[in-house]
Design an enzyme around this catalytic site. Structure first.
Site, PDB file in Angstrom:
ATOM      1  N   CYS A  68      -1.953   9.392   2.328  1.00  0.00           N
ATOM      2  CA  CYS A  68      -1.631   8.826   1.018  1.00  0.00           C
ATOM      3  C   CYS A  68      -2.680   9.236  -0.005  1.00  0.00           C
ATOM      4  O   CYS A  68      -2.414   9.250  -1.194  1.00  0.00           O
ATOM      5  CB  CYS A  68      -1.531   7.308   1.110  1.00  0.00           C
TER       6      CYS A  68
ATOM      7  N   GLU B  99       0.888  -1.172   0.000  1.00  0.00           N
ATOM      8  CA  GLU B  99       0.000   0.000   0.000  1.00  0.00           C
ATOM      9  C   GLU B  99       0.917   1.210   0.000  1.00  0.00           C
ATOM     10  O   GLU B  99       1.473   1.577   1.034  1.00  0.00           O
ATOM     11  CB  GLU B  99      -0.903  -0.009   1.243  1.00  0.00           C
TER      12      GLU B  99
HETATM   13  P1  NAD Z   1       8.546   4.753   4.303  1.00  0.00           P
HETATM   14  O1  NAD Z   1       8.488   3.999   3.025  1.00  0.00           O
HETATM   15  O2  NAD Z   1       9.731   5.569   4.568  1.00  0.00           O
HETATM   16  O3  NAD Z   1       8.411   3.733   5.535  1.00  0.00           O
HETATM   17  C1  NAD Z   1       7.309   2.883   5.687  1.00  0.00           C
HETATM   18  C2  NAD Z   1       7.674   1.744   6.624  1.00  0.00           C
HETATM   19  O4  NAD Z   1       8.607   0.893   5.961  1.00  0.00           O
HETATM   20  C3  NAD Z   1       8.364   2.189   7.909  1.00  0.00           C
HETATM   21  O5  NAD Z   1       7.934   1.383   8.979  1.00  0.00           O
HETATM   22  C4  NAD Z   1       9.841   1.948   7.614  1.00  0.00           C
HETATM   23  O6  NAD Z   1      10.628   1.742   8.760  1.00  0.00           O
HETATM   24  C5  NAD Z   1       9.761   0.688   6.786  1.00  0.00           C
HETATM   25  N1  NAD Z   1      10.909   0.455   5.890  1.00  0.00           N
HETATM   26  C6  NAD Z   1      11.746   1.371   5.343  1.00  0.00           C
HETATM   27  N2  NAD Z   1      12.675   0.749   4.583  1.00  0.00           N
HETATM   28  C7  NAD Z   1      12.392  -0.580   4.638  1.00  0.00           C
HETATM   29  C8  NAD Z   1      12.969  -1.741   4.035  1.00  0.00           C
HETATM   30  N3  NAD Z   1      14.030  -1.649   3.226  1.00  0.00           N
HETATM   31  N4  NAD Z   1      12.426  -2.941   4.298  1.00  0.00           N
HETATM   32  C9  NAD Z   1      11.344  -3.044   5.092  1.00  0.00           C
HETATM   33  N5  NAD Z   1      10.765  -1.992   5.702  1.00  0.00           N
HETATM   34  C10 NAD Z   1      11.269  -0.763   5.463  1.00  0.00           C
HETATM   35  O7  NAD Z   1       7.198   5.634   4.363  1.00  0.00           O
HETATM   36  P2  NAD Z   1       6.746   6.687   5.453  1.00  0.00           P
HETATM   37  O8  NAD Z   1       7.526   7.945   5.282  1.00  0.00           O
HETATM   38  O9  NAD Z   1       6.670   6.068   6.794  1.00  0.00           O
HETATM   39  O10 NAD Z   1       5.236   6.955   4.989  1.00  0.00           O
HETATM   40  C11 NAD Z   1       4.893   7.798   3.955  1.00  0.00           C
HETATM   41  C12 NAD Z   1       4.552   7.029   2.702  1.00  0.00           C
HETATM   42  O11 NAD Z   1       3.551   6.060   2.982  1.00  0.00           O
HETATM   43  C13 NAD Z   1       3.945   7.914   1.634  1.00  0.00           C
HETATM   44  O12 NAD Z   1       4.503   7.584   0.390  1.00  0.00           O
HETATM   45  C14 NAD Z   1       2.473   7.573   1.677  1.00  0.00           C
HETATM   46  O13 NAD Z   1       1.768   7.819   0.481  1.00  0.00           O
HETATM   47  C15 NAD Z   1       2.511   6.128   2.019  1.00  0.00           C
HETATM   48  N6  NAD Z   1       1.246   5.667   2.592  1.00  0.00           N
HETATM   49  C16 NAD Z   1       0.474   4.839   1.834  1.00  0.00           C
HETATM   50  C17 NAD Z   1      -0.761   4.411   2.317  1.00  0.00           C
HETATM   51  C18 NAD Z   1      -1.626   3.492   1.495  1.00  0.00           C
HETATM   52  O14 NAD Z   1      -2.487   2.834   2.064  1.00  0.00           O
HETATM   53  N7  NAD Z   1      -1.454   3.430   0.190  1.00  0.00           N
HETATM   54  C19 NAD Z   1      -1.186   4.808   3.596  1.00  0.00           C
HETATM   55  C20 NAD Z   1      -0.350   5.644   4.348  1.00  0.00           C
HETATM   56  C21 NAD Z   1       0.864   6.063   3.830  1.00  0.00           C
END
Ligand code: NAD
Length: 498
Positions: free
Chosen positions: A286, A252
């Site tokens: 998002c 997501e």
């Molecule tokens: P992010 O991608 O930086 O991190 C998301 C999660 O992934 C965190 O818990 C992080 O620690 C983890 N992570 C980071 N690198 C990883 C790896 N290599 N392997 C496994 N896990 C890893 O995102 P963010 O800054 O926390 O959130 C913002 C983003 O989330 C935006 O792009 C937003 O659009 C998206 N978002 C999407 C939805 C949806 O349902 N589509 C909902 C909320 C947020």
């Protein structure tokens, strides 16, 4: 409000456990950088192995527990969450910054999600089919998969984990949650409350850490399902690993959502919708509206001015103060990233209608506050029209007609939420058909997902890989099908031959 312990431990299978790393990260309030909310362990492989070993044992018990019994835990957890609603909302506002009114809404979403999936405990339907042979039946059932690694973003630190936890548990799986290090507290309370609701030991754990630890979860051979909410960049890396390991993976990811305003739109409704879609949660959903695709008309120019005037009146400040409508953005570095988009848009020819600056002075100096910003004269291929900003910045793109509006709306690698405002039912339905996104709104902004059987949440294109959260479709991530042939003919029957 109950004071929170400053140094957290992981909650492994329901029991507080120190991390063997003996190393911590700190989490500060985005509205007040002097307020340390807690220190959280930087978990490592050893911590994860321990949680996995517990989860393996718990899975054997939980998967054999009747689903309506499993549902009792979710019903109870919903009740506990309701009792704690105000306290949980305050925690959420402190860690993620969103105004209290929105935080309360998010906690309500957790309650609704638990109630909905608890109800699914008496369904989890499979299929029955007709055999081509006499005295033979075919049924297909859904069965749990095992240990699910749930990795979440910071912007919905309660609702998003509940979207993952509830369908995973109701279908008989066990879960290990890793919340974002930028909003770790709400997830802790979620898991704690599941145990208060009677979840058997080992069925859920929360382990803290950054992306590196998330990667360990993704790579763990005994974790069979990964569900991650985050950026497209991270999602692609996770998917690659899951692909190599043949793991089920639900992604997501990011969005670049738009509202189309046609010339026959109800202008007042459009104005309210754009304000809420673009600046609610400081644009950090998002599904936030980050583009207004406005048909050129007798009123379009004046409309952008009216919108800018309304945006200027939005009250920005600490979300705990009920008078504030827009909270802080999550970190100082994220604020700089947002500002970078504004600066580059101006260089590319964008015209700032309002905002465009980091807020300073008084309480603003304590936190990360960005002015609600509207930039007009944006062309469809400029960076601000294509890239996710994840902040309170709205790009206004002018188009000549409906056809161009659809083309521009689809002109992005993302496909989460698109909206159209029109009174013309023909155009509204054509748009619903042609917009390339998992969610389409008609005469409503791009934000505002609901909980319900048909209310699937997820995106097309680079927003994900086809999985859905919310809705009955969420069960697909956490179940595998088993087809059972029952032959009661008492003789060998050969399919396709006899
Ligand atoms: P992010 O991608 O930086 O991190 C998301 C999660 O992934 C965190 O818990 C992080 O620690 C983890 N992570 C980071 N690198 C990883 C790896 N290599 N392997 C496994 N896990 C890893 O995102 P963010 O800054 O926390 O959130 C913002 C983003 O989330 C935006 O792009 C937003 O659009 C998206 N978002 C999407 C939805 C949806 O349902 N589509 C909902 C909320 C947020």
């Amino acid at each position: 409000m109950q004071t929170m312990t400053k140094t957290y431990k992981n909650l492994v299978g329901g029991v507080q456990k120190e991390s063997s790393s003996n190393d911590f990260f700190e989490k500060y309030n985005p509205a007040d950088k002097n307020e340390l909310l807690g220190k959280f362990p930087k978990s490592n492989q050893k911590d994860l192995d321990e949680a996995v070993n517990q989860a393996k044992k718990a899975f054997e018990i939980w998967k054999n527990t009747p689903a309506p019994k499993r549902a009792e835990v979710l019903y109870k957890a919903a009740q506990i969450t309701l009792e704690q609603k105000e306290e949980l909302a305050q925690i959420l506002t402190k860690e993620a910054g969103k105004p209290l009114v929105e935080a309360r809404g998010e906690i309500q979403e957790v309650i609704d999600t638990y109630m909905f999936f608890a109800g699914e405990g008496r369904r989890i339907y499979g299929l029955t089919g007709q055999s081509e042979l006499h005295n033979k039946s075919i049924i297909t059932i859904r069965q749990p998969i095992g240990i699910c690694g749930l990795i979440s973003a910071w912007n919905f630190p309660s609702a998003v984990p509940s979207w993952k936890i509830a369908p995973a548990l109701i279908t008989g799986n066990v879960v290990i949650l890793k919340p974002s290090k930028d909003a770790p507290m709400s997830g802790y309370r979620l898991v704690e409350n599941l145990y208060k609701a009677g979840l058997p030991e080992g069925c859920a754990s929360i382990l803290f850490g950054s992306g590196d630890f998330g990667d360990l979860i993704v790579r763990h051979p005994d974790i069979k399902v990964i569900s991650i909410t985050g950026s497209t960049e991270v999602g692609k890396m996770v998917y690659e690993t899951c692909g190599r390991m043949l793991k089920k993976c639900a992604l997501e990811l990011g969005g670049k959502n738009a509202i189309i305003g046609l010339e026959d739109a109800n202008q007042d409704l459009l104005l309210e919708g754009v304000l809420w879609g673009a600046f609610g949660t400081a644009g950090q959903r998002c599904t936030s509206t980050s583009r207004l695709i406005l048909q050129k008309s007798s009123w379009s120019e004046r409309f952008v001015e009216r919108l800018a005037n309304a945006a200027k009146k939005l009250v920005v400040g600490n979300g705990l103060n009920e008078k504030n409508q827009i909270g802080p953005v999550i970190t100082a570095s994220h604020m700089q990233s947002i500002h970078g988009f504004t600066e580059r848009a101006i260089k590319e020819g964008g015209k700032v209608m309002c905002g465009g600056k980091i807020l300073t002075g008084g309480e603003y100096d304590k936190g990360n506050f960005y002015e609600p910003t509207i930039i007009s004269s944006i062309k469809p291929n400029m960076e601000l029209a294509c890239s996710e900003v994840f902040g309170p910045v709205l790009a206004v793109i002018e188009v000549k007609d409906f056809e161009e509006a659809i083309k521009v709306a689809n002109n992005t690698e993302y496909g989460l939420s698109l909206s159209i405002y029109t009174k013309d039912i023909t155009l509204a339905m054509q748009a619903a058909n042609r917009l390339e996104s998992g969610i389409v709104y008609i005469n409503a902004p791009t934000i505002g997902a609901e909980c319900g059987g048909a209310a699937a949440f997820g995106g097309w294109k680079d927003t994900g890989n086809g999985s859905r959260e919310g809705g009955v479709m969420a069960l697909d991530t956490y179940t595998q099908y088993k087809t059972i042939y029952i032959d009661y003919s008492n003789k060998l029957q050969r399919a396709q031959i006899d």
